[in-house]
Every structure is written in structure tokens, then in C-alpha cells.
Design an enzyme around this catalytic site. Structure first.
Site, PDB file in Angstrom:
ATOM      1  N   TYR A  63       4.791  -2.674 -10.621  1.00 54.51           N
ATOM      2  CA  TYR A  63       3.906  -3.605 -10.133  1.00 54.51           C
ATOM      3  C   TYR A  63       3.610  -4.586 -11.224  1.00 54.51           C
ATOM      4  O   TYR A  63       3.135  -4.575 -12.265  1.00 54.51           O
ATOM      5  CB  TYR A  63       2.315  -2.787  -9.970  1.00 54.51           C
ATOM      6  CG  TYR A  63       2.462  -1.459  -9.201  1.00 54.51           C
ATOM      7  CD1 TYR A  63       3.588  -1.592  -8.188  1.00 54.51           C
ATOM      8  CD2 TYR A  63       1.500  -0.593  -9.096  1.00 54.51           C
ATOM      9  CE1 TYR A  63       3.536  -0.475  -7.364  1.00 54.51           C
ATOM     10  CE2 TYR A  63       1.738   0.500  -8.363  1.00 54.51           C
ATOM     11  CZ  TYR A  63       2.749   0.529  -7.356  1.00 54.51           C
ATOM     12  OH  TYR A  63       2.724   1.646  -6.482  1.00 54.51           O
ATOM     13  N   GLY A 216      -4.087   2.351   5.113  1.00 52.80           N
ATOM     14  CA  GLY A 216      -3.175   1.509   5.855  1.00 52.80           C
ATOM     15  C   GLY A 216      -2.434   0.612   5.233  1.00 52.80           C
ATOM     16  O   GLY A 216      -1.467  -0.220   5.840  1.00 52.80           O
TER      17      GLY A 216
HETATM   18  N1  LIG Z   1       4.809   5.614  -3.877  1.00 53.74           N
HETATM   19  C1  LIG Z   1       4.789   4.603  -3.139  1.00 53.74           C
HETATM   20  O1  LIG Z   1       6.149   4.195  -2.614  1.00 53.74           O
HETATM   21  C2  LIG Z   1       3.623   3.632  -3.153  1.00 53.74           C
HETATM   22  C3  LIG Z   1       3.631   2.648  -2.236  1.00 53.74           C
HETATM   23  C4  LIG Z   1       2.615   1.867  -1.971  1.00 53.74           C
HETATM   24  C5  LIG Z   1       1.093   2.257  -2.701  1.00 53.74           C
HETATM   25  N2  LIG Z   1       1.461   3.184  -3.756  1.00 53.74           N
HETATM   26  C6  LIG Z   1       0.019   3.541  -4.446  1.00 53.74           C
HETATM   27  O2  LIG Z   1      -1.193   3.863  -3.451  1.00 53.74           O
HETATM   28  C7  LIG Z   1      -1.841   3.026  -3.827  1.00 53.74           C
HETATM   29  C8  LIG Z   1      -2.796   2.629  -2.538  1.00 53.74           C
HETATM   30  O3  LIG Z   1      -2.047   1.879  -1.760  1.00 53.74           O
HETATM   31  P1  LIG Z   1      -2.410   0.544  -1.316  1.00 53.74           P
HETATM   32  O4  LIG Z   1      -3.242  -0.186  -2.425  1.00 53.74           O
HETATM   33  O5  LIG Z   1      -0.984  -0.413  -1.224  1.00 53.74           O
HETATM   34  O6  LIG Z   1      -3.119   0.632   0.110  1.00 53.74           O
HETATM   35  P2  LIG Z   1      -4.424   1.200   0.685  1.00 53.74           P
HETATM   36  O7  LIG Z   1      -5.116   1.739  -0.229  1.00 53.74           O
HETATM   37  O8  LIG Z   1      -4.125   1.691   1.852  1.00 53.74           O
HETATM   38  O9  LIG Z   1      -5.137  -0.425   1.079  1.00 53.74           O
HETATM   39  C9  LIG Z   1      -5.306  -1.456   0.172  1.00 53.74           C
HETATM   40  C10 LIG Z   1      -5.453  -2.555   1.213  1.00 53.74           C
HETATM   41  O10 LIG Z   1      -7.061  -2.340   1.562  1.00 53.74           O
HETATM   42  C11 LIG Z   1      -7.913  -3.325   1.198  1.00 53.74           C
HETATM   43  N3  LIG Z   1      -9.161  -2.674   0.985  1.00 53.74           N
HETATM   44  C12 LIG Z   1      -9.472  -1.537   0.072  1.00 53.74           C
HETATM   45  N4  LIG Z   1     -10.553  -1.143   0.191  1.00 53.74           N
HETATM   46  C13 LIG Z   1     -11.010  -1.829   1.239  1.00 53.74           C
HETATM   47  C14 LIG Z   1     -12.441  -1.931   1.719  1.00 53.74           C
HETATM   48  N5  LIG Z   1     -13.364  -1.115   1.298  1.00 53.74           N
HETATM   49  N6  LIG Z   1     -12.699  -2.698   2.817  1.00 53.74           N
HETATM   50  C15 LIG Z   1     -11.637  -3.756   3.407  1.00 53.74           C
HETATM   51  N7  LIG Z   1     -10.542  -3.710   2.794  1.00 53.74           N
HETATM   52  C16 LIG Z   1     -10.373  -2.843   1.696  1.00 53.74           C
HETATM   53  C17 LIG Z   1      -7.291  -3.946  -0.019  1.00 53.74           C
HETATM   54  O11 LIG Z   1      -7.589  -5.276  -0.144  1.00 53.74           O
HETATM   55  P3  LIG Z   1      -8.608  -5.788  -1.309  1.00 53.74           P
HETATM   56  O12 LIG Z   1      -8.177  -5.784  -2.659  1.00 53.74           O
HETATM   57  O13 LIG Z   1      -9.285  -7.039  -0.542  1.00 53.74           O
HETATM   58  O14 LIG Z   1      -9.830  -4.673  -1.361  1.00 53.74           O
HETATM   59  C18 LIG Z   1      -5.680  -3.780   0.197  1.00 53.74           C
HETATM   60  O15 LIG Z   1      -5.303  -5.078   1.132  1.00 53.74           O
HETATM   61  C19 LIG Z   1      -1.705   1.844  -4.446  1.00 53.74           C
HETATM   62  O16 LIG Z   1      -2.337   1.290  -5.424  1.00 53.74           O
HETATM   63  C20 LIG Z   1      -0.385   2.350  -5.368  1.00 53.74           C
HETATM   64  O17 LIG Z   1      -0.952   2.867  -6.531  1.00 53.74           O
HETATM   65  C21 LIG Z   1       2.554   3.934  -3.780  1.00 53.74           C
END
Ligand SMILES: NC(=O)c1ccc[n+]([C@@H]2O[C@H](COP(=O)([O-])OP(=O)(O)OC[C@H]3O[C@@H](n4cnc5c(N)ncnc54)[C@H](OP(=O)(O)O)[C@@H]3O)[C@@H](O)[C@H]2O)c1
Length: 289
Positions: A63, A216
Site C-alpha cells: 500500500y 463495498g
Molecule cells: N486482501 C486483499 O486483497 C485486500 C483487498 C482490498 C482491501 N483489503 C483490506 O481491507 C480493508 C478494507 O477494504 P477497503 O478499505 O478497500 O474497502 P471498504 O472498507 O469496503 O470501503 C472503503 C471505502 O468506503 C469509504 N467509507 C468508509 N467508511 C465510510 C462511511 N462511514 N461512510 C461513507 N463512506 C465510507 C471510504 O472512503 P473514505 O476514506 O472517504 O472514508 C473508502 O472509499 C483495506 O483497508 C485493506 O486493509 C485487502
């Protein structure tokens, strides 16, 4: 006592962690590449998470690359004793921000050392082997070779526990025959439920399931049913999405990602949101369309 305690706890790598954790991927720059627009805000999100009781943070040295781990170290080291930092290896970023497979023995060893150096640790708590046969989702194929390399790094004392990411049930089975697997991290949320059977099987064996993209992902979940349930419960759609995952299975650990303290607080407040049965029924259609 912390406000996130109602969500309960589960075992991760021999430690007990609260089920509401934090995913750090959103702390890097746009496209998870380069520095964040506001480094101070990124540091504030991490400090607020830990102050609120988060004791499970998910990251990777790819990252940024390097950026997110360096921010975690700056914000939180020396780390609280109860903090479990989970990282992942198996991918590398191209100069064009692409996500590429990187599970040759040299690449995995380098990735473990990059994580150790940038996080400022002597041993990594949990390392997920991120399978990249298809970057967008699990695809069949033996994972034995890279997993044996990671198990060797574990024997050297650089890695305490091993997990798997972006894997099929067959690969989980193969992996469990080669090493002790403490968690599986795959895409799963209200609208993406391919892993239903895998989650139940892992729960029976006491293995944590950590859904990535719980909200999502880059385009957070949007659905009329979700908005309607949220409005009825006086909650936000994101809180309902997280509460649904908490209710789905006791082995699910949450790592919602955000770059905003306000969103972090909103997400952590989902710990005390109880979904009644009729709300769960109303959400049923989202993943079955
Ligand atoms: N193993 C893998 O292949 C893999 C792949 C992807 C991710 N990951 C891990 O999984 C974690 C979670 O996934 P992710 O961060 O990609 O996706 P997520 O948690 O599903 O969603 C993050 C998105 O949602 C928004 N968001 C978060 N809280 C919100 C709220 N209360 N209201 C409105 N929007 C909101 C964030 O924007 P803002 O920043 O504006 O809040 C960001 O755009 C990552 O941080 C990473 O550590 C692992």
C-alpha cells in the site's frame, strides 16, 4: 470498557482481538499509490482507532508502496501490547501503480523484510499470503510453493502466524495441510456473498474470516433496501452493512477502511447496532440479485 466492546471478540493468531478493527489501505494516496493528500489526517485516523479500542489493524507494504506502513509506525509506535498488526505479501506495485504477482522466494523474503523495516517490528504478528492468480478474485491453482516459503520465514522467527487471502476453499484446504492457517481474508459483503459456505466451515474450526471490501470497497455499497433499513433503524447504510457482517458469523472480524476520522467514528459505532430479524430479511435480496 470501550464503545466497540458490544461487537465482541474472536481469536486471531492466538490473541484475542475485538471484532471491529481497521483496514489501513485508504491511508495511502489516490489509487493506494504514493503519499496521502493529508498525512496529518492519516495519522489522526490511526490514533483515534487505537484510542477507541481497535486492536487489529490490517495493512501491507504494497500500500503506497511502503507509505501506509510508515504512517502506521509514525502514528502508533511504540505499539500497544494488545495491538495485532496483520500484513500481506504476494503482490508488488509497478511504477504505473499496477498490482502484480510477487511470490517468488526472493520476493516474499524481501516483502517480509520490507514490512518489518517499515513497521519497525522484529516479528510480524500475522502475514497473509495474497494469491494473485487473478488479481480481482480467487482462481484455482496450487499455492504450495509460496506457502512453503512463508512457512520457512515463520520457522526463522520473522512471522508468527500465517493467513491466506484471495483464495478458494480448495486452496484453503491445501494451505491447511502445509501450515497452520489462522485467518482467511477474501472479498465479502452484503452484495458479494460467494464465501458463505467457506465462512461457516472456518467458523466450525475456530479460524477467523476477515472480509475485505466490507463496505463495498472503492465504491461503497448503495442499495435502496440498505438505505431503507438504515433509515428505519436510525443508522447509516455503512453501519448497517457492518452490523450485518457482525451478525453473519462470530468468526468474522471487520477491517473497514477509511481516511476520515468522522467515517471511522461512524463505522466503529456499528458495534452497538443490533439488526432485528426483519431487517436482515429485508437485506436478503441485496446479495441474491
Ligand atoms: N486482501 C486483499 O486483497 C485486500 C483487498 C482490498 C482491501 N483489503 C483490506 O481491507 C480493508 C478494507 O477494504 P477497503 O478499505 O478497500 O474497502 P471498504 O472498507 O469496503 O470501503 C472503503 C471505502 O468506503 C469509504 N467509507 C468508509 N467508511 C465510510 C462511511 N462511514 N461512510 C461513507 N463512506 C465510507 C471510504 O472512503 P473514505 O476514506 O472517504 O472514508 C473508502 O472509499 C483495506 O483497508 C485493506 O486493509 C485487502
Amino acid at each position: 470498557m470501550q464503545a466497540i466492546d458490544p461487537a465482541g471478540t474472536f481469536t486471531l493468531g492466538g490473541r484475542t482481538v475485538r471484532r471491529l478493527g481497521y483496514g489501513a489501505m485508504q491511508l495511502a494516496g489516490p489509487g493506494v499509490f504514493g503519499p496521502p493528500r493529508d498525512r496529518g489526517a492519516a495519522l489522526a485516523v490511526l490514533r483515534e482507532a487505537v484510542t477507541a479500542g481497535v486492536d487489529h489493524i490490517d495493512t501491507s507494504d504494497f500500500y503506497g508502496p511502503h507509505v501506509t506502513n510508515q504512517i502506521i509506525r509514525e502514528a502508533l509506535a511504540p505499539y500497544p501490547d494488545d495491538l495485532v498488526i496483520v500484513t500481506k505479501v504476494g503482490a508488488a506495485r509497478g511504477d504505473d501503480a499496477s498490482w502484480n504477482p510477487a511470490y517468488g522466494a526472493d520476493q516474499l523474503e524481501r516483502a517480509v523484510h520490507d514490512n518489518l523495516r517499515n513497521l519497525g517490528l522484529e516479528t510480524l504478528d500475522v502475514v497473509n499470503l495474497r494469491i494473485m492468480f487473478d488479481v480481482h478474485g480467487p482462481a484455482e491453482g496450487s499455492i504450495a510453493e509460496p506457502l512453503k516459503v512463508l512457512a520457512d520465514l515463520q520457522r526463522q522467527g520473522l512471522v508468527r502466524h500465517i493467513g491466506l487471502s484471495n483464495v478458494t476453499p480448495t486452496q484453503v484446504e491445501e494451505g491447511r495441510g502445509l501450515a497452520e492457517i489462522v485467518c482467511v481474508q477474501n472479498q465479502y459483503n452484503l452484495a458479494h456473498r460467494d464465501d458463505d459456505a467457506l465462512i461457516d466451515a472456518l467458523a466450525e474450526d475456530g479460524i477467523a474470516y476477515v472480509p475485505f471490501f466490507p463496505l463495498g470497497g472503492f465504491s461503497p455499497l448503495q442499495s435502496t433496501a440498505l438505505s431503507d433499513v438504515a433509515a428505519r433503524l436510525g443508522a447509516t447504510p455503512m453501519q448497517v452493512a457492518l452490523a450485518w457482517l457482525l451478525r453473519r458469523s462470530p468468526n468474522i472480524l471487520l477491517i473497514p477502511g477509511t481516511s476520515s476520522v468522522a467515517h471511522l467514528r461512524e463505522n466503529l459505532a456499528a458495534a452497538s447496532l443490533i439488526l432485528p430479524d426483519d431487517a436482515v430479511a429485508a437485506l436478503e435480496g441485496i446479495g441474491r440479485a
